[in-house]
Enzyme design. Structure first.
Site, PDB file in Angstrom:
ATOM      1  N   CYS A 203     -21.314   1.647 -20.954  1.00  0.00           N
ATOM      2  CA  CYS A 203     -21.243   3.114 -21.055  1.00  0.00           C
ATOM      3  C   CYS A 203     -21.287   3.754 -19.672  1.00  0.00           C
ATOM      4  CB  CYS A 203     -22.393   3.649 -21.910  1.00  0.00           C
ATOM      5  SG  CYS A 203     -22.398   2.983 -23.575  1.00  0.00           S
ATOM      6  N   THR A 204     -22.096   3.200 -18.779  1.00  0.00           N
ATOM      7  CA  THR A 204     -22.185   3.755 -17.421  1.00  0.00           C
ATOM      8  C   THR A 204     -20.833   3.638 -16.722  1.00  0.00           C
ATOM      9  OG1 THR A 204     -24.510   3.147 -17.362  1.00  0.00           O
ATOM     10  CG2 THR A 204     -23.460   3.595 -15.230  1.00  0.00           C
TER      11      THR A 204
END
Ligand code: BEZ
Length: 220
Positions: A46-47
């Site tokens: 997600c980052t």
């Protein structure tokens, strides 16, 4: 995929975001808008994805496209995580809002729940879902990826460019198409109509069936 899908109207939900409360229809206004969910803040893929979206934000803005992230984390968590995202993506800025949905109401209504993923408390989490909403506030395209597979932002740009051309002309984009390549004239367009609609001309592929359905032309 049950629930919200291509052609459906976007529910006009009010959402809390890192930019304050947003009503979805007001946010879309008359722009193409990408609403994309992620399984959770402070997680590795997600980052990288939200960093990639930040790095592509200028490209989307030039295409007149708005961005809205979304997960089941709260605004405080998003704001703390944004510092990690920006540090990871070498000074890119997360200029788009990220919506908070701790009660999972929005992810359910937008058909973004991952049936196979739960957080450490056993709560449902979103998949890597992405809806492209048209200026008419209807879903034009949806991706649904599992938590294990990060999305390719070049593909997101590519499909936006396809959707925008198809909104302007009676065309479709063939396999592996990219901006600048020839497009195909929609099958519902007769030969007479094609001559009128595409004064720039078109080329018909010669096929064993002798049916003149594969017609290539160029549009912006
Ligand atoms: C990730 O972002 O790396 C991730 C999040 C949830 C489940 C698996 C991977």
């Amino acid at each position: 995929m049950p629930g919200l899908t291509i052609g459906d109207p976007l529910p006009n939900l009010e959402v809390e975001t890192t930019h304050g409360p947003i009503k979805l229809h007001d946010y879309v206004a008359d722009s193409f808008t990408i609403i994309f969910s992620h399984p959770g803040d402070f997680t590795p893929v997600c980052t990288t994805e939200l960093g990639a979206m930040a790095a592509y934000a200028d490209k989307f803005s030039k295409l007149g496209v708005k961005l809205l992230g979304l997960s089941a984390d709260d605004v405080e968590s998003h704001n703390a995580w944004i510092k990690d995202i920006e540090a990871y993506c070498n000074g890119c800025k997360v200029t788009y809002p990220i919506a908070a949905d701790p009660h999972r109401k929005i992810i359910k209504e937008l058909n973004m729940v991952d049936p196979d993923e739960k957080d450490s408390s056993g709560n449902q989490v979103p998949s890597r879902a992405l809806h492209i909403i048209g200026p008419d506030k209807r879903v034009k395209l949806s991706f649904l990826y599992p938590a294990s597979t990060g999305r390719n932002m070049d593909e997101v740009v590519r499909v936006v460019e396809s959707l925008q051309r198809a909104a302007k002309h009676k065309i479709a984009t063939p396999a592996n198409w990219k901006a600048g390549d020839a497009v195909v004239i929609s099958p519902g367009v007769s030969t007479e109509q094609a001559k009128e609609m595409f004064p720039q001309g078109y080329k018909t592929a010669h096929l064993p069936s002798n049916k003149p359905y594969l017609r290539f032309t160029n549009v912006d």
